[in-house]
Design a protein around this motif. Sequence first.
Motif, PDB file in Angstrom:
ATOM      1  N   THR A 121       0.841  -1.199   0.000  1.00 40.96           N
ATOM      2  CA  THR A 121       0.000   0.000   0.000  1.00 40.96           C
ATOM      3  C   THR A 121       0.877   1.251   0.000  1.00 40.96           C
ATOM      4  N   ILE A 122       0.245   2.357  -0.412  1.00 42.95           N
ATOM      5  CA  ILE A 122       0.921   3.652  -0.416  1.00 42.95           C
ATOM      6  C   ILE A 122       0.080   4.641   0.383  1.00 42.95           C
ATOM      7  N   SER A 123       0.683   5.214   1.414  1.00 40.75           N
ATOM      8  CA  SER A 123       0.089   6.290   2.221  1.00 40.75           C
ATOM      9  C   SER A 123      -1.271   5.960   2.827  1.00 40.75           C
ATOM     10  N   GLU A 124      -1.555   4.712   3.115  1.00 45.82           N
ATOM     11  CA  GLU A 124      -2.855   4.389   3.702  1.00 45.82           C
ATOM     12  C   GLU A 124      -2.888   4.610   5.204  1.00 45.82           C
ATOM     13  N   ARG A 125      -1.858   4.203   5.896  1.00 44.93           N
ATOM     14  CA  ARG A 125      -1.830   4.375   7.351  1.00 44.93           C
ATOM     15  C   ARG A 125      -0.881   5.507   7.737  1.00 44.93           C
ATOM     16  N   LEU A 126       0.241   5.603   7.027  1.00 42.51           N
ATOM     17  CA  LEU A 126       1.234   6.649   7.270  1.00 42.51           C
ATOM     18  C   LEU A 126       1.407   7.467   5.997  1.00 42.51           C
ATOM     19  N   PRO A 127       1.039   8.741   6.015  1.00 43.91           N
ATOM     20  CA  PRO A 127       1.183   9.576   4.820  1.00 43.91           C
ATOM     21  C   PRO A 127       2.633   9.596   4.317  1.00 43.91           C
ATOM     22  N   GLY A 128       2.793   9.447   3.000  1.00 46.77           N
ATOM     23  CA  GLY A 128       4.109   9.486   2.379  1.00 46.77           C
ATOM     24  C   GLY A 128       4.887   8.193   2.479  1.00 46.77           C
ATOM     25  N   SER A 129       4.220   7.129   2.951  1.00 47.41           N
ATOM     26  CA  SER A 129       4.935   5.862   3.136  1.00 47.41           C
ATOM     27  C   SER A 129       4.479   4.800   2.147  1.00 47.41           C
ATOM     28  N   LYS A 130       5.345   3.826   1.972  1.00 44.92           N
ATOM     29  CA  LYS A 130       5.010   2.644   1.198  1.00 44.92           C
ATOM     30  C   LYS A 130       5.193   1.464   2.140  1.00 44.92           C
ATOM     31  N   GLY A 131       4.174   0.608   2.195  1.00 46.45           N
ATOM     32  CA  GLY A 131       4.224  -0.526   3.099  1.00 46.45           C
ATOM     33  C   GLY A 131       4.100  -1.845   2.362  1.00 46.45           C
ATOM     34  N   SER A 150       8.089  -0.721   6.209  1.00 51.68           N
ATOM     35  CA  SER A 150       7.535   0.600   5.915  1.00 51.68           C
ATOM     36  C   SER A 150       8.673   1.592   5.705  1.00 51.68           C
ATOM     37  N   ALA A 151       8.542   2.391   4.631  1.00 44.39           N
ATOM     38  CA  ALA A 151       9.578   3.374   4.316  1.00 44.39           C
ATOM     39  C   ALA A 151       8.960   4.553   3.573  1.00 44.39           C
ATOM     40  N   PRO A 152       9.619   5.699   3.620  1.00 47.77           N
ATOM     41  CA  PRO A 152       9.161   6.810   2.794  1.00 47.77           C
ATOM     42  C   PRO A 152       9.174   6.385   1.324  1.00 47.77           C
ATOM     43  N   ILE A 153       8.162   6.796   0.590  1.00 46.14           N
ATOM     44  CA  ILE A 153       8.035   6.421  -0.824  1.00 46.14           C
ATOM     45  C   ILE A 153       9.318   6.730  -1.591  1.00 46.14           C
TER      46      ILE A 153
END
Length: 183
Positions: A121-131, A150-153
């Motif tokens: 997912t992208i930015s679903e739980r943490l904005p600007g993150s890719k999980g 989890s990391a910044p996009i």
Amino acid sequence: MELIRISSIISGKIDLKEIARPYLEELVLKHRETVCLVLYYKEKRRIMWVDKVNGPEPLQYVISMGELQPVPFGSSGKSILAFLEQSEIEQICKEEGFTSNKIQDLLRELQMIRERRISTTISERLPGSKGFASPILNTIGEPIGSIVFSAPISRVDPEKESEISEDIKNSAIKISEILGSKH
């Protein structure tokens, strides 16, 4: 490994954090980003971050350890949700106020996650993150948690996404097998 697996089946009291920790550390060493262990609390229909290993980068997300969170958001929850019974999925979605259309869209997404055993997912739980997350299953194939990368996009190399996914999935499978899962 076989002794640990048999012991966990008999006692059911093995410390999942203790089992998962070396896998989290190995993933962080290889991919240099934060990796977490999330547990599913069936009676509350919520998830909780219970352990994490930070990557070496100075910019890190603040993750609320020990706080119950809703399930149907982000790779962390969706990887678990995909392996729950249909009735439980629908109950969780209703509790979160999902519309019928949103539930149907989510069910299609969950089917793909089940087939691949990985959620991205992208930015679903943490904005600007890719999980990236994969479920940890118990002896009867029920999800009891997940491993989450989890990391910044901007720091996730698109050419390495399939490798990250495979590594997360393989680690979750190994932990599941230690717990006695054959699924």
